[in-house]
Design an enzyme around this catalytic site. Structure first.
Site, PDB file in Angstrom:
ATOM      1  N   ASN A  44       0.837  -1.199   0.000  1.00  0.00           N
ATOM      2  CA  ASN A  44       0.000   0.000   0.000  1.00  0.00           C
ATOM      3  C   ASN A  44       0.876   1.256   0.000  1.00  0.00           C
ATOM      4  OD1 ASN A  44      -2.688   1.409   0.483  1.00  0.00           O
ATOM      5  ND2 ASN A  44      -1.519   2.142   2.247  1.00  0.00           N
ATOM      6  N   GLU A  45       0.653   2.130  -0.972  1.00  0.00           N
ATOM      7  CA  GLU A  45       1.285   3.458  -1.015  1.00  0.00           C
ATOM      8  C   GLU A  45       2.769   3.397  -0.690  1.00  0.00           C
ATOM      9  OE1 GLU A  45      -1.047   6.256   1.266  1.00  0.00           O
ATOM     10  OE2 GLU A  45      -2.737   6.077  -0.104  1.00  0.00           O
TER      11      GLU A  45
ATOM     12  N   ASN B  96      -5.873   5.178  -4.339  1.00  0.00           N
ATOM     13  CA  ASN B  96      -6.445   5.775  -3.136  1.00  0.00           C
ATOM     14  C   ASN B  96      -6.651   7.256  -3.423  1.00  0.00           C
ATOM     15  OD1 ASN B  96      -5.999   3.249  -2.067  1.00  0.00           O
ATOM     16  ND2 ASN B  96      -4.219   3.844  -0.854  1.00  0.00           N
TER      17      ASN B  96
ATOM     18  N   TYR C 245      -8.342  16.030   1.775  1.00  0.00           N
ATOM     19  CA  TYR C 245      -7.048  16.631   2.124  1.00  0.00           C
ATOM     20  C   TYR C 245      -6.774  17.883   1.280  1.00  0.00           C
ATOM     21  CZ  TYR C 245      -6.040  12.460   4.834  1.00  0.00           C
ATOM     22  OH  TYR C 245      -6.083  11.453   5.759  1.00  0.00           O
TER      23      TYR C 245
ATOM     24  N   TRP D 146     -12.965   4.296   2.375  1.00  0.00           N
ATOM     25  CA  TRP D 146     -12.038   4.355   3.507  1.00  0.00           C
ATOM     26  C   TRP D 146     -12.729   5.130   4.599  1.00  0.00           C
ATOM     27  CZ3 TRP D 146      -7.893   1.525   4.325  1.00  0.00           C
ATOM     28  CH2 TRP D 146      -7.125   1.824   5.463  1.00  0.00           C
TER      29      TRP D 146
ATOM     30  N   LYS E 143     -12.729   8.624   9.356  1.00  0.00           N
ATOM     31  CA  LYS E 143     -13.433   8.478   8.080  1.00  0.00           C
ATOM     32  C   LYS E 143     -14.445   7.339   8.059  1.00  0.00           C
ATOM     33  CE  LYS E 143      -9.570  10.549   5.616  1.00  0.00           C
ATOM     34  NZ  LYS E 143      -8.485  10.344   6.619  1.00  0.00           N
TER      35      LYS E 143
HETATM   36  C1  GCB Z   1      -4.339   6.364   2.839  1.00  0.00           C
HETATM   37  C2  GCB Z   1      -3.778   5.200   3.549  1.00  0.00           C
HETATM   38  C3  GCB Z   1      -4.549   4.855   4.795  1.00  0.00           C
HETATM   39  C4  GCB Z   1      -4.907   6.115   5.550  1.00  0.00           C
HETATM   40  C5  GCB Z   1      -5.774   6.962   4.655  1.00  0.00           C
HETATM   41  C6  GCB Z   1      -6.187   8.268   5.303  1.00  0.00           C
HETATM   42  O1  GCB Z   1      -4.112   6.584   1.696  1.00  0.00           O
HETATM   43  O2  GCB Z   1      -3.653   4.073   2.732  1.00  0.00           O
HETATM   44  O3  GCB Z   1      -3.776   3.987   5.580  1.00  0.00           O
HETATM   45  O4  GCB Z   1      -5.547   5.845   6.749  1.00  0.00           O
HETATM   46  O5  GCB Z   1      -5.092   7.277   3.496  1.00  0.00           O
HETATM   47  O6  GCB Z   1      -7.212   8.322   5.951  1.00  0.00           O
HETATM   48  O7  GCB Z   1      -5.467   9.248   5.143  1.00  0.00           O
END
Ligand code: GCB
Ligand code: CA
Length: 841
Positions: free
Chosen positions: A393-394, A462, A468, A542, A562
């Site tokens: 992931n990322e 993602n 953000y 998410w 979230k």
């Molecule tokens: C993401 C990550 C995750 C974070 C999420 C966030 O991209 O993969 O682990 O919790 O963003 O809420 O910023």
């Protein structure tokens, strides 16, 4: 073996812990973590280190001659297991199961002499060679999943092959007409004589009827292993497995010596086939299926990661009831109960291995990452719910040195990451060619520049546009651009979401205000944009549940907000947006459960919106028994009424019908009307304002802190300055009312309340947002021209980000109300919240 353990949060070696008296240890039952609380208190960081567990075990004579194993569903993150003082095994990685053969170390004599001492050292220290290196959720230490004692015959299915069942079932070809079943596995002969055995597999349907059967003779030498593979007669017209109809067969595999049954394994079987297409999305059993999903973390408020099986299962039920058909288990393999529930409930699964944010370029790191993948795949292989294995992931979010960066510029590292990803991808392909490989990336060109984005069969993106940064529409634009530039890529939205706090609500939601209304607007927009892109492979919210995030601020520090449900599993209003869209069962929900205490500026009645989520054709809204008319919910199943609220309780009922049945929902909303002209409000008691934000905040007493506004005569409001919010990474401490402090106003000249003449107490609420050194921000405070505070220096007084409340007595006379002015000495003044109340007579 969940009960009767003792725990000690220290101790380096076995000799030392063995001699430490019981009294020094805490009694615990499993699942257990030592970090259920400390990541979330105001002390920085939390304990990552060693913890010891020990327990005695009496084994009856009946187990003599058996092979005995300890089976751990998971321990975070390195476990060393000792039995009667002997070191028996080690496991690295906090999210997969492991099994140790402890036969040789055990005593079976019966009576007191047969007391065995089990001891497990668990270590959750940061380890540069064990993924994950960095995550964004708490790395809870402990024996946080169930532990089992397994006893088998000397001849048995393999137990220690990555703690897999030792029997693997696949369906090489499935159609509506027939399903082929292949069973392979390994029989281990731990006896001193060669064994001639028969392995037999039987497929039974859900009613227990045998639908296929096969057998094979096998000779396994003493102390040796024998692999077997059976292709069973095809099952005719198999009942297919799908989210709508998760029909499960089971495969029982037995190993026998003559008449004697030596071992038996029962594993689930679902007949289904699937594929991804870059242009058309996902197909299950030959039909297009829109994957509507969500992500799940395994922690729970107050419990950390130590959940019971029932709690894991309940989580999947929440997801199923929301109408989802897909879950990404981010960012790590989860409890065995989770995959079992997914099979049964009909939820398609992306399970992933915990390589997150960056890697250590080192063979030891790579080997551990590979072992984790093998663990995950072999343990999850038999679950029909699983369709994808995620490898990372990322991975480019952080630099190789472990710092958050905008862009990678170390091309050597980028190449190394690519090689690493390619290696993991190849491993997964070889382990399990029946599923797809995948990874999730963040919004950065690095993945394409490094050639990483093209490695897995499915690419997860993602996306947080409109949270953000950016706008909601940035989501669709990003997807369209990628789809256009990489038409061959199967694109899956692996994350999208926005945070909320059920104490924060707004009639004018703004990005990053943590209001439920912004979260709802975000998801409504994303739902529309997803609907418009049928080529998407699928989507996952998410996150389903709020979860731990120790290094974050926001309106609830240490928490990722979230979720569709809160961290203690209270559904937010947005949960019902999805339910209305995804679950066809008729429903109506007044989306104001998180906003039952409201306020507005009068005169009464004060009109504010009330939203209803419903999948009915028409819904009628009633307030205090009076109809406000019927509406047809829109394309995302939302309808909004402008409701005239009167002071006190307003009973809001939404009602509709389907198929001759009535569905309704009812909420009582307590409304406070704040007079537009405070001067005339002789009954004035108190008024609080959430300075710097348009959103209202409800505190625990039910009092509503008003949204901020510019001052105008007769009312309340700020004079000068600009609204600001805290850096999202800085937790606000010293309060349980963080949202009041999260937003603030800087550079303001005054705050005014045109209250009636009288004596008041003015409560000023501050938290220093940016300065950690004394002297950088200093200001004075006056009330109606009289200096009441001199040289306020928040950093000196309390340090950065700590709630600091100062109450002052004030007098309003001659109809002038209260003017609280802020005069800078150094830097600009700030104010986070303010409340004025009448002094007790
Ligand atoms: C993401 C990550 C995750 C974070 C999420 C966030 O991209 O993969 O682990 O919790 O963003 O809420 O910023
Ligand atoms: Ca469990």
């Amino acid at each position: 073996l969940d009960d009767g353990w003792r725990f000690l949060p220290r101790g380096q070696n076995f000799a030392w812990i063995a001699s430490t008296p019981d009294a020094a240890w805490a009694r615990v039952n499993l699942p257990h973590t030592w970090n259920a609380q400390d990541p979330f208190d105001d002390a920085p960081s939390y304990r990552r280190g060693v913890g010891w567990y020990r327990r005695t075990l009496h084994l009856s004579d009946s187990l003599k001659g058996k092979r005995v194993f300890l089976y751990f569903e998971g321990a975070n993150q390195v476990a060393d297991v000792y039995v009667n003082g002997a070191y028996v095994c080690e496991h690295r990685g906090g999210y997969t199961a492991f099994a140790c053969d402890v036969t040789k170390q055990l005593k079976f004599d019966g009576g007191a002499a047969s007391e065995n001492l089990l001891a497990v050292k668990v270590d959750n220290s940061q380890n540069p060679f064990i993924p994950p290196l960095s995550v964004g959720y708490a790395l809870y230490g402990g024996l946080y999943r169930d532990v089992w004692l397994l006893a088998t015959d000397a001849v048995h299915f393999e137990v220690t092959d990555h703690a897999s069942p030792g029997v693997f079932v696949s369906t090489p070809s499935v159609s509506r007409e027939r399903g082929e079943v292949r069973v392979r596995g390994t029989v281990v002969n731990d006896s001193t004589a060669a064994a001639a055995v028969v392995v037999q597999s039987t497929v039974t349907d859900a009613a227990g009827r045998v639908v296929s059967e096969g057998r094979r003779e096998l000779r396994v030498g003493a102390g040796a292993k024998g692999a077997f593979e059976l292709s069973l007669p095809r099952v005719v017209r198999p009942h297919l497995w799908s989210p709508e109809d998760p029909y499960l067969y089971s495969v029982t595999t037995e190993v026998r010596a003559g008449e004697r049954l030596l071992d038996r394994k029962v594993v689930p079987l679902g007949f289904r086939w699937f594929r991804f297409d870059p242009e058309r999305g996902f197909f299950l059993n030959g039909e297009k299926l829109q994957l509507k999903g969500t992500n799940r973390h395994q922690d729970y408020e107050g419990l950390g990661s130590a959940l019971s099986d029932a709690q894991h299962v309940r989580d999947l039920e929440w997801i199923k009831q929301m109408g989802a058909n897909f879950v990404r288990l981010a960012h790590y393999p989860q409890d065995p109960a989770v995959l079992a529930a997914a099979d049964r409930l009909g939820l398609l699964i992306w399970e992933e291995s915990p390589v997150v944010n960056y890697i250590t370029v080192d063979e030891r790191f790579t080997e551990n990452a590979e072992e984790m993948l093998r663990d995950m795949i072999r343990q999850g292989y038999n679950h029909p719910s699983v369709i994808m294995w995620g490898i990372m992931n990322e991975v480019f979010l952080w630099s190789p040195e472990g710092a958050r960066i905008r862009e990678q510029n170390d091309t050597t590292y980028m190449r190394q990451v690519r090689d690493f990803a390619a290696k993991l991808n190849a491993l997964v392909r070889a382990e399990d060619p029946t599923r797809y490989t995948t990874m999730a990336i963040h919004g950065s060109k690095d993945y394409d520049r490094a050639g990483v984005a093209e490695i897995t069969q499915v690419l997860g993106v993602n996306e947080y546009s409109g949270w953000y940064s950016g706008t909601f529409e940035g989501f669709g634009r990003t997807l369209d651009r990628r789809h256009e530039e990489h038409p061959e890529q199967v694109i899956f939205v692996s994350e999208y979401g926005a945070g909320s706090d059920d104490r924060v609500n707004s009639t004018r939601p703004e990005r990053f205000d943590f209001s439920g209304q912004w979260q709802q607007a975000f998801h409504e927009s994303y739902l529309r944009q997803i609907e418009a892109r049928p080529w998407l492979a699928g989507t996952a919210i998410w996150n389903e549940f709020d979860f731990s995030q120790p290094e974050t601020g926001g309106s609830i520090p240490y928490e990722n907000q979230k979720g569709m449900l809160t961290w203690d599993r209270k559904p937010k209003d947005v949960y019902y947006l999805y339910k209305a869209n995804w679950n066809p069962a008729p429903m109506v929900h007044v989306a104001s459960r998180d906003w039952t205490h409201r306020a507005g500026i009068g005169p009464a009645p004060v009109t504010q919106p009330v939203k209803v989520y419903s999948n009915l054709d028409r819904v009628e809204l009633f307030v205090n028994g009076r109809s406000l008319g019927a509406k047809a919910p829109d394309d995302v199943h939302a309808a909004v009424w402008r409701v005239p609220f009167t002071p006190g309780d307003n009973v809001v009922v939404a009602r509709g019908e389907k198929g001759g049945r009535e569905y309704s929902d009812r909420v009582t909303i307590h409304f406070r009307v704040v007079p537009a002209d405070l001067r005339a409000d002789t009954a004035f008691r108190a008024l609080g304002v959430n300075v710097g934000s348009l959103a209202q905040v409800t505190d625990r007493t039910g009092e509503v802190w008003m949204g901020d506004q510019p001052y105008h005569p007769g009312s309340y409001g700020y004079v000068g300055g600009e609204a600001a919010i805290f850096n999202k990474d800085i937790p606000i401490t010293g309060t349980s009312l963080e949202p009041l402090y999260f937003s603030y106003r800087q550079g303001l000249r005054a705050y005014r309340f045109d209250v009636p003449d009288g004596d008041y107490v003015v409560q000023l609420r501050f938290a220093e947002p940016t300065e950690d050194e004394p002297g950088a921000r200093v200001f004075d405070v006056s009330v109606n021209g009289r200096r009441v505070l001199e040289g306020v220096d928040l950093a000196a007084r309390s340090g950065q980000a700590r709630a600091t409340d100062i109450s002052i007595a004030a007098h309003a006379g001659e109809g002038r109300g209260l003017t609280i002015s802020f005069d800078p000495e150094k830097g600009v003044p700030v104010l986070n919240a303010i409340r004025v109340r009448r002094a007790e007579p």
